[in-house]
Scaffold this motif. Structure first.
Motif, PDB file in Angstrom:
ATOM      1  N   ILE A  27     102.656  -7.899 -20.073  1.00  0.00           N
ATOM      2  CA  ILE A  27     102.526  -8.158 -18.633  1.00  0.00           C
ATOM      3  C   ILE A  27     101.446  -9.222 -18.424  1.00  0.00           C
ATOM      4  CG2 ILE A  27     101.954  -7.176 -16.371  1.00  0.00           C
ATOM      5  CD1 ILE A  27     104.515  -5.981 -17.430  1.00  0.00           C
ATOM      6  N   LEU A  28     101.848 -10.343 -17.847  1.00  0.00           N
ATOM      7  CA  LEU A  28     100.893 -11.416 -17.558  1.00  0.00           C
ATOM      8  C   LEU A  28     100.458 -11.326 -16.101  1.00  0.00           C
ATOM      9  CD1 LEU A  28     102.729 -14.517 -19.106  1.00  0.00           C
ATOM     10  CD2 LEU A  28     101.056 -13.027 -20.203  1.00  0.00           C
ATOM     11  N   SER A  29      99.186 -11.562 -15.850  1.00  0.00           N
ATOM     12  CA  SER A  29      98.743 -11.672 -14.458  1.00  0.00           C
ATOM     13  C   SER A  29      99.207 -13.025 -13.915  1.00  0.00           C
ATOM     14  CB  SER A  29      97.224 -11.581 -14.374  1.00  0.00           C
ATOM     15  OG  SER A  29      96.645 -12.702 -15.017  1.00  0.00           O
ATOM     16  N   GLN A  30      99.160 -13.161 -12.599  1.00  0.00           N
ATOM     17  CA  GLN A  30      99.512 -14.464 -11.996  1.00  0.00           C
ATOM     18  C   GLN A  30      98.627 -15.558 -12.588  1.00  0.00           C
ATOM     19  OE1 GLN A  30     100.945 -13.187  -7.522  1.00  0.00           O
ATOM     20  NE2 GLN A  30      99.093 -14.363  -7.725  1.00  0.00           N
ATOM     21  N   LYS A  31      97.340 -15.216 -12.739  1.00  0.00           N
ATOM     22  CA  LYS A  31      96.381 -16.196 -13.252  1.00  0.00           C
ATOM     23  C   LYS A  31      96.772 -16.637 -14.665  1.00  0.00           C
ATOM     24  CE  LYS A  31      91.412 -16.730 -13.479  1.00  0.00           C
ATOM     25  NZ  LYS A  31      90.194 -15.977 -13.784  1.00  0.00           N
ATOM     26  N   GLU A  32      97.121 -15.646 -15.509  1.00  0.00           N
ATOM     27  CA  GLU A  32      97.520 -15.971 -16.880  1.00  0.00           C
ATOM     28  C   GLU A  32      98.781 -16.827 -16.908  1.00  0.00           C
ATOM     29  OE1 GLU A  32      95.750 -12.052 -19.216  1.00  0.00           O
ATOM     30  OE2 GLU A  32      97.665 -11.918 -18.151  1.00  0.00           O
ATOM     31  N   ALA A  33      99.629 -16.669 -15.884  1.00  0.00           N
ATOM     32  CA  ALA A  33     100.849 -17.482 -15.799  1.00  0.00           C
ATOM     33  C   ALA A  33     100.586 -18.817 -15.115  1.00  0.00           C
ATOM     34  CB  ALA A  33     101.933 -16.713 -15.044  1.00  0.00           C
ATOM     35  N   GLY A  34      99.344 -19.020 -14.668  1.00  0.00           N
ATOM     36  CA  GLY A  34      98.970 -20.309 -14.089  1.00  0.00           C
ATOM     37  C   GLY A  34      99.396 -20.496 -12.650  1.00  0.00           C
ATOM     38  N   VAL A  35      99.611 -19.376 -11.932  1.00  0.00           N
ATOM     39  CA  VAL A  35      99.986 -19.518 -10.521  1.00  0.00           C
ATOM     40  C   VAL A  35      99.048 -18.697  -9.635  1.00  0.00           C
ATOM     41  CG1 VAL A  35     102.417 -20.014 -10.912  1.00  0.00           C
ATOM     42  CG2 VAL A  35     101.700 -17.645 -10.646  1.00  0.00           C
ATOM     43  N   SER A  36      98.969 -19.097  -8.392  1.00  0.00           N
ATOM     44  CA  SER A  36      98.161 -18.381  -7.424  1.00  0.00           C
ATOM     45  C   SER A  36      98.921 -18.382  -6.106  1.00  0.00           C
ATOM     46  CB  SER A  36      96.812 -19.089  -7.273  1.00  0.00           C
ATOM     47  OG  SER A  36      96.114 -18.533  -6.198  1.00  0.00           O
ATOM     48  N   VAL A  37      99.542 -17.249  -5.789  1.00  0.00           N
ATOM     49  CA  VAL A  37     100.269 -17.155  -4.512  1.00  0.00           C
ATOM     50  C   VAL A  37      99.876 -15.873  -3.805  1.00  0.00           C
ATOM     51  CG1 VAL A  37     102.297 -18.512  -5.197  1.00  0.00           C
ATOM     52  CG2 VAL A  37     102.269 -16.059  -5.617  1.00  0.00           C
ATOM     53  N   ASN A  38      99.967 -15.908  -2.504  1.00  0.00           N
ATOM     54  CA  ASN A  38      99.666 -14.730  -1.699  1.00  0.00           C
ATOM     55  C   ASN A  38     100.557 -14.783  -0.459  1.00  0.00           C
ATOM     56  OD1 ASN A  38      98.465 -12.399  -0.978  1.00  0.00           O
ATOM     57  ND2 ASN A  38      96.492 -13.302  -0.368  1.00  0.00           N
ATOM     58  N   PRO A  39     101.894 -14.579  -0.642  1.00  0.00           N
ATOM     59  CA  PRO A  39     102.817 -14.798   0.477  1.00  0.00           C
ATOM     60  C   PRO A  39     102.623 -13.775   1.579  1.00  0.00           C
ATOM     61  CG  PRO A  39     103.944 -13.723  -1.331  1.00  0.00           C
ATOM     62  CD  PRO A  39     102.563 -14.050  -1.832  1.00  0.00           C
ATOM     63  N   GLU A  40     103.031 -14.165   2.793  1.00  0.00           N
ATOM     64  CA  GLU A  40     102.952 -13.232   3.913  1.00  0.00           C
ATOM     65  C   GLU A  40     103.994 -12.129   3.728  1.00  0.00           C
ATOM     66  OE1 GLU A  40     103.215 -13.116   8.748  1.00  0.00           O
ATOM     67  OE2 GLU A  40     103.534 -15.022   7.707  1.00  0.00           O
ATOM     68  N   GLU A  41     103.533 -10.872   3.763  1.00  0.00           N
ATOM     69  CA  GLU A  41     104.448  -9.736   3.555  1.00  0.00           C
ATOM     70  C   GLU A  41     105.023  -9.336   4.912  1.00  0.00           C
ATOM     71  OE1 GLU A  41     102.542  -6.645   1.190  1.00  0.00           O
ATOM     72  OE2 GLU A  41     101.411  -8.184   0.131  1.00  0.00           O
ATOM     73  N   ASN A  42     106.006 -10.124   5.385  1.00  0.00           N
ATOM     74  CA  ASN A  42     106.509  -9.890   6.737  1.00  0.00           C
ATOM     75  C   ASN A  42     107.874  -9.207   6.758  1.00  0.00           C
ATOM     76  OD1 ASN A  42     107.959 -11.981   5.789  1.00  0.00           O
ATOM     77  ND2 ASN A  42     107.256 -13.509   7.286  1.00  0.00           N
ATOM     78  N   GLY A  43     108.231  -8.532   5.654  1.00  0.00           N
ATOM     79  CA  GLY A  43     109.477  -7.767   5.623  1.00  0.00           C
ATOM     80  C   GLY A  43     109.331  -6.489   6.429  1.00  0.00           C
ATOM     81  N   THR A  44     110.481  -5.839   6.695  1.00  0.00           N
ATOM     82  CA  THR A  44     110.435  -4.582   7.452  1.00  0.00           C
ATOM     83  C   THR A  44     110.687  -3.379   6.550  1.00  0.00           C
ATOM     84  OG1 THR A  44     112.754  -4.832   8.029  1.00  0.00           O
ATOM     85  CG2 THR A  44     111.140  -5.648   9.626  1.00  0.00           C
ATOM     86  N   THR A  45     110.894  -3.621   5.257  1.00  0.00           N
ATOM     87  CA  THR A  45     111.055  -2.517   4.298  1.00  0.00           C
ATOM     88  C   THR A  45     110.194  -2.812   3.067  1.00  0.00           C
ATOM     89  OG1 THR A  45     112.896  -3.575   3.140  1.00  0.00           O
ATOM     90  CG2 THR A  45     113.468  -2.156   5.002  1.00  0.00           C
TER      91      THR A  45
END
Ligand code: IMP
Length: 195
Positions: A27-45
């Motif tokens: 299991i790689l963290s986002q950092k280990e995979a070289g990405v940094s995202v924090n999308p808006e969690e605007n789903g209803t489920t």
């Protein structure tokens, strides 16, 4: 197989590593995979939000990705706070707010469950979602000092989640159950194929 976990939460990473490590999955963290995202969690489920997080990372890495979304559903509050669990109150007042909103609800009507949906996207972009849940009741006061969020008011038997050691909680928790369902899915499907 390497899987990127779409989270910045170290507890979730540790739990996933404990469960999937025995299958030879790294299991790689986002950092280990070289990405940094924090999308808006605007789903209803929970499923929509788990997929929002997983897709945001998949679009950047095109590697297998997992993401989870969780929350607390209280029967007497018609399932609230549910998908809005993180936004129900400021983080340090989540338990106090819930206790206040439930102060007139008698013990036998305080049933609740933690829910998790884990989303997995394989390297070809195919998506699945799997659930896990844990039944309990909401106590009348905060108990214990482990864990986070609503753990001090979520009673599992005669102890709150915050009174359990981390490994005891993982063994019975919603997130543990969802991760173990995904573990079973990987065992049934050739993980080499997914890679
Ligand atoms: P997330 O979006 O999956 O990180 O979780 C949403 C919110 O649900 C968190 O901010 C917590 O308030 C609550 N939550 C999720 N899982 C747990 C748990 O295991 N214990 C206590 N609270 C939790």
């Amino acid at each position: 197989m390497k899987i990127v976990m779409a989270t910045n939460n170290q507890n979730k990473l540790r739990e996933a590593r404990e469960i999937f490590g025995s299958l030879g999955i790294e299991i790689l963290s986002q950092k280990e995979a070289g990405v940094s995202v924090n999308p808006e969690e605007n789903g209803t489920t929970f499923a929509e939000n788990a997929l929002i997080k997983a897709r945001a990372v998949y679009e950047l890495v095109h590697l297998p990705v997992i993401a989870d979304d969780s929350g607390l559903c209280v029967d007497a509050l018609n399932g609230a706070p549910g998908v809005y669990s993180a936004r129900y109150a400021p983080e340090n007042l989540l338990c106090e707010t819930l206790l206040e909103n439930m102060k007139d609800i008698p013990a036998e009507q305080r049933t609740a469950r933690f829910m998790t949906v884990v989303a997995f996207i394989n390297k070809n972009g195919e998506e699945i979602t799997l659930e896990g849940s844990c039944e309990g009741v909401i106590g009348f006061e905060k108990r214990g000092s482990h864990g986070f969020g609503y753990d001090p008011v979520f009673m599992y038997g005669d102890k709150s989640f915050a009174e359990l050691e981390p490994e005891q909680k993982n063994a019975v928790s919603h997130r543990g159950a969802a991760f173990r369902n995904l573990y079973d899915y990987f065992r049934l499907h050739d993980t080499q194929e997914e890679n």
